[in-house]
Design an enzyme around this catalytic site. Structure first.
Site, PDB file in Angstrom:
ATOM      1  CD  GLU A 457      -2.956  -1.155   2.250  1.00  0.00           C
ATOM      2  OE1 GLU A 457      -2.779  -0.387   3.211  1.00  0.00           O
ATOM      3  OE2 GLU A 457      -3.934  -1.908   2.160  1.00  0.00           O
ATOM      4  CD  GLU A 606      -3.273  -5.582   4.182  1.00  0.00           C
ATOM      5  OE1 GLU A 606      -4.220  -4.842   4.561  1.00  0.00           O
ATOM      6  OE2 GLU A 606      -2.081  -5.247   4.218  1.00  0.00           O
TER       7      GLU A 606
END
Length: 671
Positions: A457, A606
């Site tokens: 991310e 995730e």
């Protein structure tokens, strides 16, 4: 963090007596990557003795400090000088109800209207923070009220400069007043006050809370005087401690806290008032009980001929993340294993096939900052290989022994890759060299189930680094890896928290051995309800999937307060549209369609639901829905969380797993 007893309140030594506060980040950006484990979130320590009341008070200035994102040092921060003449900007009314006025500050001193109850301040310095909080002082050096521009004579004012220093979490300052046991507050239902200034929290503390996980509400910034009403029923604990029912009869203190890094601001408060139950606003019906609206999803051909698809399904499905360890800020491996082979064996014995291992790799580049700044003429990075490879090699060995794949996830919790550094060629070169160093170490390893995940991310705190800049850096990383290792597969996720939208707008990278990743936590109001580091800390009772029979016309029944952002309120009002497996599927499908078009695999590495206060069956229902989506689209899954707030396993201490959560084997499809 230290847990210290609150000192008895006396007429002296009030300035820096600290009260309880939650150390969680309240950032609205990607909150799932901040510490979610109640066992690992720190509390603010209580100083053993009050600080010198005169500390840090410097030459006055002539203006009120505005909110600012600044790196101003504490030595430059001062209390503004009061103007000779003050023109009221507003005239606030006196409190004349059935409640109890804690203080209107009209006497101009530091004692509240409660006898022997004094106002005080505290800061984060005992937790290695560098924040400063200033107030006007009386002749004895204790906080006092200052003249006001709201039509009254005085208000209480604090001025602060927030700086985390060496503190691992959000820096903080606070101020408050103790409530004596002799004051019976059983008949009171809320608190109101007037304020002007920065965003802050109000904490209403009770003797029932033993672990500093206080009941609180968040109040937005206002640059004009504004009255706020907080119902006791709307208060929510931070969520990392023991859940305790709020009892107004046991209130011990009312305090306020400001948090955030590099923020220079002020808050003025006036007319702090306990509302009688009869004065508290009643719930209003603001939602409708609707039939569920399930979106129709049309799935076309999902065939991917690329052999990487088969590899992804074989090695990266039914995976798990090790969380709350080496991805956390200022967490550095020095030979002590928080998790070890026993955890890997427990996972494998329960059917987990893949371990994603978050670790901030560039922390082990000992001259990283000098290299990036290019101030010392450094031509190469130096590494703490002893610690870096001690931990990575151990997990490579253990996962191999127990039949699990291993993903090295470069996970930058400190957000050193951000909108600014993403444009810096030296920073990109540093990242590429970090990966070259790691890849060279494993290039000769014959295991085909070791993976390199380029960067979790990118810019995960702010999400402002562009996809264009990140893809450029990613390609540089890949090219650097391939100079030493052409075998092992690389994992890439796009900017803005592994955005599906950004991935589907872009092209595949220039390498044929890349697997593409996305993250999903939708519906977010469900998966992050009650999470202390988000704006959903007060949200409760949301079920999955949406159930008309359990719904309510009152959003307050789901913890919606005035502090909850409007987008989250709207999502809860529309939960009948988004609380379903099909809705999640409709969001993920474009990523699969992009993967089919480009003949590359896509994975979800995730996902998960914060389960500390969420209905356990709803969590299992969510997990089962994600498994069905995975099976339908042939997208491998890796769950965020081993133990802690996002967990597949029960634990005795919030860390070491003991057994799979009941029902999780079937929900996640483990064998």
């Amino acid at each position: 963090m230290l847990f210290k007893k609150i000192l008895p309140i006396t007429a002296v030594g009030i300035l820096a007596i600290g009260l309880s506060a939650c150390g969680d980040s309240d950032s609205a950006s990607n909150p799932r990557d901040t510490p979610e484990d109640p066992g690992t979130v720190p509390t603010d320590s209580i100083p053993d003795k009050p600080a010198n009341p005169g500390d840090s008070i410097l030459t006055p200035t002539d203006s009120l400090p505005p909110a600012a994102d600044t790196t101003t040092t504490p030595t430059e921060f001062t209390v503004p000088e009061e103007a000779a003449e003050i023109t009221p900007a507003i005239t606030i009314p006196k409190e004349a109800g059935k409640g109890f006025l804690i203080d209107d500050f009209e006497d101009g001193d530091n004692e509240s209207l409660i006898s022997k109850a004094f106002w005080y301040t505290y800061d984060d310095n005992d937790n290695d923070g560098a924040s400063v909080i200033l107030t006007p002082l009386n002749d004895e050096g204790y906080p006092k009220a200052r003249r006001s521009d709201n039509g009254t004579e005085y208000a209480f004012a604090v001025y602060y400069n927030l700086d985390k220093g060496e503190y691992a979490y959000d820096p903080y300052v606070g101020w408050g007043v103790q409530i004596p046991d002799s004051l019976n507050l059983a008949s009171f239902g809320g608190i109101s006050y007037w304020y002007k200034g920065g965003k802050h929290e109000i904490h209403v503390e009770t003797s029932d809370v033993k672990d500093y996980d206080v009941h609180l509400a968040t109040v937005k910034a206002s640059r004009t005087w504004k009255q706020v009403f907080i119902r006791f029923k709307d208060l929510a604990q931070g969520g990392w401690g023991e859940e305790v029912e709020f009892d107004p009869a046991h209130i011990t203190a009312v305090s306020f806290q400001a948090k955030g890094n590099h923020v220079k601001d002020s808050v003025l408060i006036d007319n702090v008032y306990f509302q009688d139950t009869s004065e508290v606003a009643k719930d209003t019906a603001d939602m409708q009980i609707m039939d569920p609206e399930i979106p129709e999803v049309t799935i076309g051909d999902i065939t991917i001929a690329n052999p990487l698809q088969e590899k992804a399904m074989k090695y990266l499905n039914k995976g798990i993340n090790i969380t709350n360890w080496l991805e956390e800020d200022k967490t550095y491996f020095k030979g002590e294993f928080k998790f070890d082979e026993s955890d890997v064996k427990l996972m494998a014995d329960n059917g987990i096939k893949s371990l994603r291992f978050p670790i901030d790799l560039d922390r082990y580049a000992t001259n990283r900052d000098e290299f990036v700044a290019d101030t010392t003429g450094a031509t190469e990075l130096k590494f703490d290989d002893a610690n870096l490879f001690a931990v990575l090699d151990s997990f490579v060995e253990w996962t191999g022994k127990h039949g699990m794949s291993f993903v090295i996830d470069y996970h930058e919790y400190d957000n050193s890759y951000n909108a600014t550094s993403s444009k810096n060629p030296r920073y990109m070169k540093m990242m590429a060299n970090v990966w070259k160093h790691v890849a060279a170490h494993y290039a000769s390893n014959e295991r085909e189930d070791i993976f390199y995940e380029l960067l979790n991310e990118p810019d995960m705190t702010n999400g402002k680094a562009t996809s264009t800049n990140w893809r450029k850096a990613a390609q540089e990383d890949i090219d650097s890896i391939r100079t030493v290792d052409k075998k092992h597969t690389i994992i890439f996720g796009d900017a803005q928290w592994y955005s599906i939208s950004l991935l589907t707008k872009g092209q595949k990278l220039n390498d044929d051995n890349v697997i593409y990743a996305i993250h999903t936590y939708e519906p977010f109001v469900f998966t992050h309800q009650a999470a202390s580091w988000t704006d959903l800390k007060s949200i409760k009772n949301l079920m999955f999937p949406y159930d008309k029979e359990r719904w309510s016309e009152y959003s307050a029944d789901f913890g919606v307060t005035k502090a909850v952002p409007s987008n989250y309120k709207k999502n809860i009002q529309n939960y009948y549209k988004i609380g379903s497996k099909e809705y999640i599927l409709s969001l993920i499908l474009p990523a699969k369609e992009w993967a089919v078009t480009n003949n590359v695999p896509v994975i979800i590495n995730e996902f998960g639901a914060y389960n500390v206060k969420t209905d356990k069956q709803s969590v299992l229902n969510y997990m089962a829905a994600m498994k069905e989506i995975s099976d339908t689209l042939q997208i491998p899954l890796t769950h965020w969380g081993y133990t802690g707030g996002f967990s597949l396993f029960e634990s005795t201490d919030g860390v070491k797993g003991t057994q799979l959560i009941e029902g999780m084997k079937e929900a996640y499809g483990l064998e």
